[in-house]
Scaffold this motif. Structure first.
Motif, PDB file in Angstrom:
ATOM      1  N   ALA A  84       0.926  -1.250  -0.080  1.00 15.29           N
ATOM      2  CA  ALA A  84       0.010  -0.078   0.229  1.00 15.29           C
ATOM      3  C   ALA A  84       1.030   1.272  -0.095  1.00 15.29           C
ATOM      4  O   ALA A  84       2.024   1.236   0.477  1.00 15.29           O
ATOM      5  N   THR A  85       0.479   2.310  -0.814  1.00 16.08           N
ATOM      6  CA  THR A  85       1.113   3.457  -0.756  1.00 16.08           C
ATOM      7  C   THR A  85       0.255   4.607  -0.116  1.00 16.08           C
ATOM      8  O   THR A  85      -0.886   4.463  -0.432  1.00 16.08           O
ATOM      9  N   LYS A  86       0.882   5.567   0.384  1.00 12.90           N
ATOM     10  CA  LYS A  86       0.200   6.757   1.106  1.00 12.90           C
ATOM     11  C   LYS A  86       1.187   7.896   0.663  1.00 12.90           C
ATOM     12  O   LYS A  86       2.040   7.807   0.632  1.00 12.90           O
ATOM     13  N   THR A  87       0.338   8.889   0.282  1.00 10.08           N
ATOM     14  CA  THR A  87       1.076  10.107  -0.054  1.00 10.08           C
ATOM     15  C   THR A  87       0.571  11.421   0.564  1.00 10.08           C
ATOM     16  O   THR A  87      -0.334  11.625   1.037  1.00 10.08           O
ATOM     17  N   LEU A  88       1.517  12.277   0.720  1.00 14.34           N
ATOM     18  CA  LEU A  88       1.257  13.556   1.465  1.00 14.34           C
ATOM     19  C   LEU A  88       2.040  14.546   0.446  1.00 14.34           C
ATOM     20  O   LEU A  88       3.031  14.457   0.070  1.00 14.34           O
ATOM     21  N   THR A  89       1.220  15.771   0.115  1.00 15.55           N
ATOM     22  CA  THR A  89       1.990  16.607  -0.599  1.00 15.55           C
ATOM     23  C   THR A  89       1.939  17.824   0.228  1.00 15.55           C
ATOM     24  O   THR A  89       0.810  18.281   0.833  1.00 15.55           O
ATOM     25  N   ILE A 100       6.579  15.997  -2.421  1.00 17.18           N
ATOM     26  CA  ILE A 100       5.602  14.847  -2.409  1.00 17.18           C
ATOM     27  C   ILE A 100       6.276  13.734  -1.301  1.00 17.18           C
ATOM     28  O   ILE A 100       7.466  13.093  -1.788  1.00 17.18           O
ATOM     29  N   LEU A 101       5.859  13.420  -0.334  1.00 24.13           N
ATOM     30  CA  LEU A 101       6.218  12.339   0.514  1.00 24.13           C
ATOM     31  C   LEU A 101       5.178  11.260   0.359  1.00 24.13           C
ATOM     32  O   LEU A 101       4.203  11.093   0.339  1.00 24.13           O
ATOM     33  N   PRO A 151       4.959  19.517  15.337  1.00 21.95           N
ATOM     34  CA  PRO A 151       4.943  20.038  13.778  1.00 21.95           C
ATOM     35  C   PRO A 151       6.313  20.047  13.016  1.00 21.95           C
ATOM     36  O   PRO A 151       7.254  20.021  13.565  1.00 21.95           O
ATOM     37  N   LEU A 152       6.212  19.709  11.616  1.00 18.90           N
ATOM     38  CA  LEU A 152       7.125  19.710  11.056  1.00 18.90           C
ATOM     39  C   LEU A 152       7.260  20.350   9.562  1.00 18.90           C
ATOM     40  O   LEU A 152       5.934  20.814   9.121  1.00 18.90           O
ATOM     41  N   ALA A 153       8.324  20.841   9.039  1.00 21.03           N
ATOM     42  CA  ALA A 153       8.295  21.542   7.754  1.00 21.03           C
ATOM     43  C   ALA A 153       9.346  21.052   6.983  1.00 21.03           C
ATOM     44  O   ALA A 153      10.449  20.658   7.251  1.00 21.03           O
ATOM     45  N   VAL A 154       9.076  21.077   5.739  1.00 22.20           N
ATOM     46  CA  VAL A 154      10.270  21.041   4.558  1.00 22.20           C
ATOM     47  C   VAL A 154      10.626  22.421   4.118  1.00 22.20           C
ATOM     48  O   VAL A 154       9.867  23.152   3.799  1.00 22.20           O
ATOM     49  N   ASN A 155      11.971  22.416   4.111  1.00 23.61           N
ATOM     50  CA  ASN A 155      12.804  23.540   4.210  1.00 23.61           C
ATOM     51  C   ASN A 155      14.057  23.637   3.247  1.00 23.61           C
ATOM     52  O   ASN A 155      14.560  22.567   3.097  1.00 23.61           O
ATOM     53  N   VAL A 156      13.983  24.557   2.266  1.00 21.73           N
ATOM     54  CA  VAL A 156      14.982  24.534   1.091  1.00 21.73           C
ATOM     55  C   VAL A 156      15.968  25.865   1.246  1.00 21.73           C
ATOM     56  O   VAL A 156      15.455  26.744   1.485  1.00 21.73           O
ATOM     57  N   VAL A 164      19.894  31.337   4.713  1.00 26.04           N
ATOM     58  CA  VAL A 164      19.031  32.085   3.895  1.00 26.04           C
ATOM     59  C   VAL A 164      17.707  30.764   3.434  1.00 26.04           C
ATOM     60  O   VAL A 164      18.409  30.013   2.623  1.00 26.04           O
ATOM     61  N   TYR A 165      16.475  30.868   3.863  1.00 26.74           N
ATOM     62  CA  TYR A 165      15.588  30.040   3.496  1.00 26.74           C
ATOM     63  C   TYR A 165      14.940  30.637   2.031  1.00 26.74           C
ATOM     64  O   TYR A 165      14.571  31.761   1.952  1.00 26.74           O
ATOM     65  N   VAL A 166      14.720  29.669   1.212  1.00 28.53           N
ATOM     66  CA  VAL A 166      14.149  30.145  -0.230  1.00 28.53           C
ATOM     67  C   VAL A 166      12.922  29.532  -0.433  1.00 28.53           C
ATOM     68  O   VAL A 166      12.096  29.851  -1.237  1.00 28.53           O
ATOM     69  N   ALA A 167      12.590  28.299   0.309  1.00 32.07           N
ATOM     70  CA  ALA A 167      11.233  27.815   0.070  1.00 32.07           C
ATOM     71  C   ALA A 167      11.079  27.106   1.245  1.00 32.07           C
ATOM     72  O   ALA A 167      11.709  26.341   1.827  1.00 32.07           O
ATOM     73  N   CYS A 168       9.663  26.873   1.710  1.00 26.69           N
ATOM     74  CA  CYS A 168       9.303  26.411   3.008  1.00 26.69           C
ATOM     75  C   CYS A 168       7.799  25.790   2.937  1.00 26.69           C
ATOM     76  O   CYS A 168       7.044  26.708   2.322  1.00 26.69           O
ATOM     77  N   GLY A 169       7.500  24.615   3.544  1.00 29.45           N
ATOM     78  CA  GLY A 169       6.345  24.314   3.511  1.00 29.45           C
ATOM     79  C   GLY A 169       6.016  23.479   4.887  1.00 29.45           C
ATOM     80  O   GLY A 169       6.764  22.566   5.206  1.00 29.45           O
ATOM     81  N   ASN A 170       4.893  23.423   5.413  1.00 30.66           N
ATOM     82  CA  ASN A 170       4.339  22.920   6.603  1.00 30.66           C
ATOM     83  C   ASN A 170       3.918  21.486   6.228  1.00 30.66           C
ATOM     84  O   ASN A 170       2.977  21.534   5.451  1.00 30.66           O
ATOM     85  N   LEU A 171       4.043  20.377   7.052  1.00 31.18           N
ATOM     86  CA  LEU A 171       3.542  19.130   6.941  1.00 31.18           C
ATOM     87  C   LEU A 171       2.052  19.452   7.487  1.00 31.18           C
ATOM     88  O   LEU A 171       2.061  19.606   8.669  1.00 31.18           O
ATOM     89  N   THR A 172       1.241  18.735   6.805  1.00 32.05           N
ATOM     90  CA  THR A 172      -0.376  18.792   7.408  1.00 32.05           C
ATOM     91  C   THR A 172      -0.801  17.296   6.882  1.00 32.05           C
ATOM     92  O   THR A 172      -0.748  16.967   5.950  1.00 32.05           O
ATOM     93  N   PHE A 173      -1.107  16.858   8.135  1.00 32.01           N
ATOM     94  CA  PHE A 173      -1.889  15.668   8.026  1.00 32.01           C
ATOM     95  C   PHE A 173      -3.469  15.593   8.224  1.00 32.01           C
ATOM     96  O   PHE A 173      -4.058  16.246   8.978  1.00 32.01           O
TER      97      PHE A 173
END
Length: 156
Positions: free
Chosen positions: A46-51, A67-68, A133-138, A147-156
């Motif tokens: 089974a696969t689960k995906t979080l965007t 995409i996780l 809480p978690l975030a993906v950060n570039v 210097v952060y150029v992009a960031c997004g919070n993980l939400t379930f």
């Protein structure tokens, strides 16, 4: 008269023998029992995906998605950024905390180049959910990691 009887009997015997032999060869073969083979379908994983939407930070014009995808007890993180500078290696991570200023690095990711990367992380989405809480950060680059150029919070 008996001279003709013996050859006729011999000819009839040969004909009978040939007919019998021919019937044996053309007879339908006796059906053999077919072995029973039970087919067990292979288990599907089974696969689960979080965007996660990655929003531009610090006037970078870099945004995109992470995409996780969980499969087989691990999470594949695919980063796809638009507006990324050509040929620049940009460190990326899953951080504790949330955007715009996340905390410590929890899982390092393969640094995207030209806005793209893929990383297999030895965790599950369920485990990540417990660490919220978690975030993906570039980051802008290795030299400008603050210097952060992009960031997004993980939400379930």
């Amino acid at each position: 008269k008996s001279v003709w009887i013996v050859p006729v009997v011999i000819v009839l015997a040969v004909i009978a023998f040939l007919l019998y032999n021919n019937m044996q060869k053309s007879a339908a073969p006796v059906p053999q029992p077919t072995p029973i083979v039970e087919t067990v379908p292979s288990p599907t994983v089974a696969t689960k995906t979080l965007t996660v939407n990655l929003n531009a930070q610090n006037n970078s014009s870099e945004s995109g998605i992470a995409i996780l995808t969980e499969q087989g007890g691990k999470v594949m993180v695919s980063l796809n950024l638009t507006g990324a500078p050509k040929g620049v290696v940009q460190p990326a991570h899953i951080h504790k905390g949330s955007c715009p200023i996340p905390g410590a690095v929890l899982h390092p990711l393969t640094s995207p180049v030209d806005g793209k990367s893929e990383t297999t992380v030895d965790t599950t989405l369920a485990m990540l959910k417990t660490e919220m809480p978690l975030a993906v950060n570039v980051h802008k680059s290795a030299a400008a990691a603050n210097v952060y150029v992009a960031c997004g919070n993980l939400t379930f």
